[in-house]
Each structure stands twice: as structure tokens, then as C-alpha cells.
Design a protein around this motif. Structure first.
Motif, PDB file in Angstrom:
ATOM      1  N   ASN A  90       0.804  -1.218   0.000  1.00  0.00           N
ATOM      2  CA  ASN A  90       0.000   0.000   0.000  1.00  0.00           C
ATOM      3  C   ASN A  90       0.839   1.273   0.000  1.00  0.00           C
ATOM      4  N   ARG A  91       2.098   1.117  -0.334  1.00  0.00           N
ATOM      5  CA  ARG A  91       2.981   2.280  -0.360  1.00  0.00           C
ATOM      6  C   ARG A  91       2.527   3.248  -1.442  1.00  0.00           C
ATOM      7  N   PRO A  92       2.433   4.519  -1.111  1.00  0.00           N
ATOM      8  CA  PRO A  92       2.059   5.494  -2.138  1.00  0.00           C
ATOM      9  C   PRO A  92       3.149   5.576  -3.204  1.00  0.00           C
ATOM     10  N   LEU A  93       2.724   5.645  -4.456  1.00  0.00           N
ATOM     11  CA  LEU A  93       3.672   5.584  -5.565  1.00  0.00           C
ATOM     12  C   LEU A  93       3.746   6.885  -6.347  1.00  0.00           C
ATOM     13  N   VAL A  94       4.917   7.151  -6.878  1.00  0.00           N
ATOM     14  CA  VAL A  94       5.103   8.207  -7.874  1.00  0.00           C
ATOM     15  C   VAL A  94       5.444   7.524  -9.190  1.00  0.00           C
ATOM     16  N   LEU A  95       4.616   7.769 -10.195  1.00  0.00           N
ATOM     17  CA  LEU A  95       4.804   7.149 -11.505  1.00  0.00           C
ATOM     18  C   LEU A  95       5.127   8.236 -12.525  1.00  0.00           C
ATOM     19  N   VAL A  96       6.031   7.930 -13.425  1.00  0.00           N
ATOM     20  CA  VAL A  96       6.385   8.878 -14.489  1.00  0.00           C
ATOM     21  C   VAL A  96       6.200   8.191 -15.835  1.00  0.00           C
ATOM     22  N   HIS A  97       5.455   8.837 -16.725  1.00  0.00           N
ATOM     23  CA  HIS A  97       5.321   8.366 -18.108  1.00  0.00           C
ATOM     24  C   HIS A  97       6.021   9.375 -19.000  1.00  0.00           C
ATOM     25  N   THR A  98       7.118   8.976 -19.592  1.00  0.00           N
ATOM     26  CA  THR A  98       7.866   9.932 -20.410  1.00  0.00           C
ATOM     27  C   THR A  98       8.231   9.293 -21.744  1.00  0.00           C
ATOM     28  N   ASP A 152       8.966   5.849  -8.294  1.00  0.00           N
ATOM     29  CA  ASP A 152       8.904   4.411  -8.052  1.00  0.00           C
ATOM     30  C   ASP A 152       8.799   3.636  -9.349  1.00  0.00           C
ATOM     31  N   LEU A 153       8.097   4.224 -10.319  1.00  0.00           N
ATOM     32  CA  LEU A 153       7.882   3.536 -11.581  1.00  0.00           C
ATOM     33  C   LEU A 153       8.039   4.521 -12.726  1.00  0.00           C
ATOM     34  N   VAL A 154       8.878   4.193 -13.663  1.00  0.00           N
ATOM     35  CA  VAL A 154       9.093   5.054 -14.826  1.00  0.00           C
ATOM     36  C   VAL A 154       8.873   4.224 -16.079  1.00  0.00           C
ATOM     37  N   THR A 155       7.999   4.686 -16.942  1.00  0.00           N
ATOM     38  CA  THR A 155       7.808   4.013 -18.227  1.00  0.00           C
ATOM     39  C   THR A 155       8.112   5.004 -19.334  1.00  0.00           C
ATOM     40  N   GLU A 156       8.905   4.534 -20.291  1.00  0.00           N
ATOM     41  CA  GLU A 156       9.207   5.385 -21.435  1.00  0.00           C
ATOM     42  C   GLU A 156       8.411   4.883 -22.630  1.00  0.00           C
ATOM     43  N   MET A 157       7.614   5.780 -23.201  1.00  0.00           N
ATOM     44  CA  MET A 157       6.860   5.426 -24.396  1.00  0.00           C
ATOM     45  C   MET A 157       7.702   5.845 -25.613  1.00  0.00           C
ATOM     46  N   THR A 158       8.012   4.864 -26.438  1.00  0.00           N
ATOM     47  CA  THR A 158       8.882   5.113 -27.580  1.00  0.00           C
ATOM     48  C   THR A 158       8.094   4.998 -28.870  1.00  0.00           C
ATOM     49  N   LYS A 159       8.219   6.006 -29.695  1.00  0.00           N
ATOM     50  CA  LYS A 159       7.533   5.954 -30.983  1.00  0.00           C
ATOM     51  C   LYS A 159       8.285   5.005 -31.904  1.00  0.00           C
TER      52      LYS A 159
END
Lengths: 199, 199
Positions: free
Chosen positions: A21-29, A175-182
Motif C-alpha cells: 500500500n505504499r504510495p507511488l510516484v509514476l512517471v510516463h515519459t 517508483d515507476l518510470v515508463t518510457e513510451m517510444t515511438k
């Protein structure tokens, strides 16, 4: 995504439940599509859980994401899941007086000030800070301050930040980073954006 | 994403309007998060446009994506936007007799047969073929046939296919391919998935 098992158990003194239940910081870049779209998709899950959701759109134009806005507002008003508060910089933040002429930089900072107030008051359980990576990248909002505010936020508040060029310090902190690649995009073949797909 | 201008205009004899309304095939692949989430986010836009949406979940477990399912069904039932038909392989496709014991391979093929029927009948305007890349990757459904059916589908029907390991031929054929890349994931630090975030 199939249900994953942790590859290792950290020596952090937390129980599995506390960790879960840890609060998360997510980044979508990244330069690909789907950064904001995936963030709003996450909001669907939060809504189903009955979580209060706060969306802050750090973009000039109000044209974009009208689809997501209308859908999430409809869900928020349905009374079945969580609530949805939708704040737009493009039309001037709702809490800012209409006749105040803010520059984009001032408006971005004003948006962040409201996020800070909401985090302190634990107003929402999921925050979508859409395109917030831009004012960070441009230095309009101080990344070190954002990280400090996020690090010390009370309770269980999840925060998703989208946008190209997310600052490296923010990605280190998240906590979580996802890179969206074209890989391939129809605009490369001369196609313009179309309603229902691009907005 | 800011509104883009095409970098070049193709010599395909189409007007801008014809090109703009071209039906698209989109692929979300890669090992990162957000593939399905972004597809369901796209469905929000389609819903706002009033488009009929067909979701086909090519996954065994019905546990996943319950958040998206409940939210999109609520939207579909609201009468404000488009309709939402939600088909799940995990519980056995609704049109398949309960007592028929299909293997996963047979069930995946049966799902694809229904997609073909719906495409031929122009039942939906947006198809979310969630995790459909897996049966293609495993050879349960023939990629060449899928490409041919998509190439010759009538009308304006957009199709989004998600899942890791999308076959290269499918990516070559698709109009838009986005690869979601995991940069950092909390499971790496021993955190298990949590409700509202992972499902």
C-alpha cells in the motif's frame, strides 16, 4: 500484464501489506504516444476503487484530451466510483481570478501550488499531473522542490506525472518510470491527427 | 501531446479529409507498463465520440483490468457516449457454450473468429484486442491472416492490439506502433502489485 512476483524482498523493515500500500510516484515519459492516455487509463482503476481523483492539466490548449475529460467527469458524476476533480491550466485554473493575466510560467507555478495544497490536505488519492514534465524541464517549477514535496507527502497519495523530457532527478526519485517510444506514427506518412484517436 | 503537423504530404491521391478519417491499426507493445492502459484510455476518447467499442480480452485470468472493465461498462451504460461490448476469454467467451471445454489455443482462435465476424458486420468503430499479441506470437492465431483481414476490413474501424512480442510483420503493417519500455518498476524493489494501480 500478468501478475508479477517480486524478484527480491527488500530489507526495509516493512510488512508485505505496508509495502503493497505504499504510495507511488509514476512517471510516463518518452517521445511516443500513450503517456497521458495510460495515465487516464490508470484513473479508471482508481475510479473503480472509489478513490478521489485530481487531474491537473499543465497544457496551454484546452483542445486536447477532451475525450478523457468528458468520460472521467461522467464517471465522477455517476456516484458509483470515485470522485473526479478536473483542473485545466489552458482556460486558466478555476481557482484563479479570471482577470488575472498569468504568463504560462506563472500559471504552471500556480498549478503546482494547488497540487501542494491538495497533497497537504490529502484531497485526492490519485493525482494525474498531465504534461507536468514540461514546466519541470523548462525550469518553471523547481524539480528539487517537487521531489521534496512528494517525498514528504502525507498518507497514501499516488501521483502520476506525464510528459516528454522528465528531469533525470525525478526519474531517479520515482517508483515507476515508463518510457513510451515511438516506433511508427501515421504523421510520418503525412496523416494529421484525427478525432477519437488523437483527442 | 501537442498537435502535430505532418512532416510531409504523401502522394496517395487522398484528400486531407479522406486521409484524416483513415481507419487505423495501432499496436502497443514492449515490456513496460501502459500498453493495455493506454488502449483503454483511447477507448475513453472513442466513447466521447459516441463510437461503438468492442473490447476482446485475450487473457486467461479475469482478475486483471477489472477497473477498466467496470469504468468502461459504466460509461457504455450511461447513454451519453458510445456503447461498450466487453468480451472476456478468461471466463469463456460469452457466445461460446459454457460446457464446451476449449483449450487456451482454441479459445484464442474462437475470439479471433468473433473479431472477424464483427469486422465484417462493422459492429464497432474501435476494437481493443487486449493481449492479442500473445496468441499471435505463439502461433495460435495466424499473423498473416490477421493482417489480411485487417487490410481488407470495410468502413472506418480502428483496431488497437496490445501485448508483448507483437510479431514484426504486424508492426510493419500497423499505422502506429508504440513500444512501452520499463525504465524502473517497483517490483524490482520487491513491491507487489497493488489494487488501483496494477488492476
Amino acid at each position: 500484464m500478468p501478475q508479477g512476483q517480486p524478484e527480491n524482498v527488500p530489507d526495509d523493515g516493512l510488512t508485505t501489506r505496508q509495502r503493497r500500500n505504499r504510495p507511488l510516484v509514476l512517471v510516463h515519459t518518452g517521445t511516443g504516444k500513450g503517456k497521458s492516455t495510460a495515465a487516464f487509463g490508470l484513473a479508471l482503476r482508481a475510479w473503480t476503487q472509489g478513490w478521489p481523483i485530481g487531474v491537473f492539466q499543465f497544457v496551454k490548449s484546452a483542445k486536447w484530451k477532451v475525450g478523457e475529460e468528458q468520460a472521467l467527469k461522467t464517471l465522477g458524476a455517476s456516484g458509483e466510483g470515485g470522485s473526479v476533480a478536473w483542473h485545466k491550466m489552458g482556460e486558466g485554473w478555476s481557482w484563479v481570478q479570471r482577470d488575472s493575466q498569468l504568463s504560462n510560467e506563472e500559471a504552471a507555478r500556480e498549478g503546482w501550488e494547488q497540487v501542494k495544497r491538495d497533497l497537504a490536505a490529502e484531497t485526492h488519492k490519485l493525482y494525474v499531473l498531465d504534461e507536468f514534465a514540461y514546466p519541470l524541464h523548462w525550469g518553471w517549477v523547481d524539480t528539487a522542490e517537487v521531489i521534496e514535496v512528494l517525498r514528504t507527502r502525507p498518507g497514501t497519495q499516488h501521483v502520476v506525472i506525464t510528459g516528454r523530457n522528465a528531469p533525470p532527478e525525478l526519474m531517479d526519485f520515482a517508483d515507476l518510470v515508463t518510457e513510451m517510444t515511438k516506433v511508427k506514427h501515421p504523421m510520418d506518412a503525412g496523416q494529421k491527427g484525427q478525432r477519437g484517436i488523437e483527442w
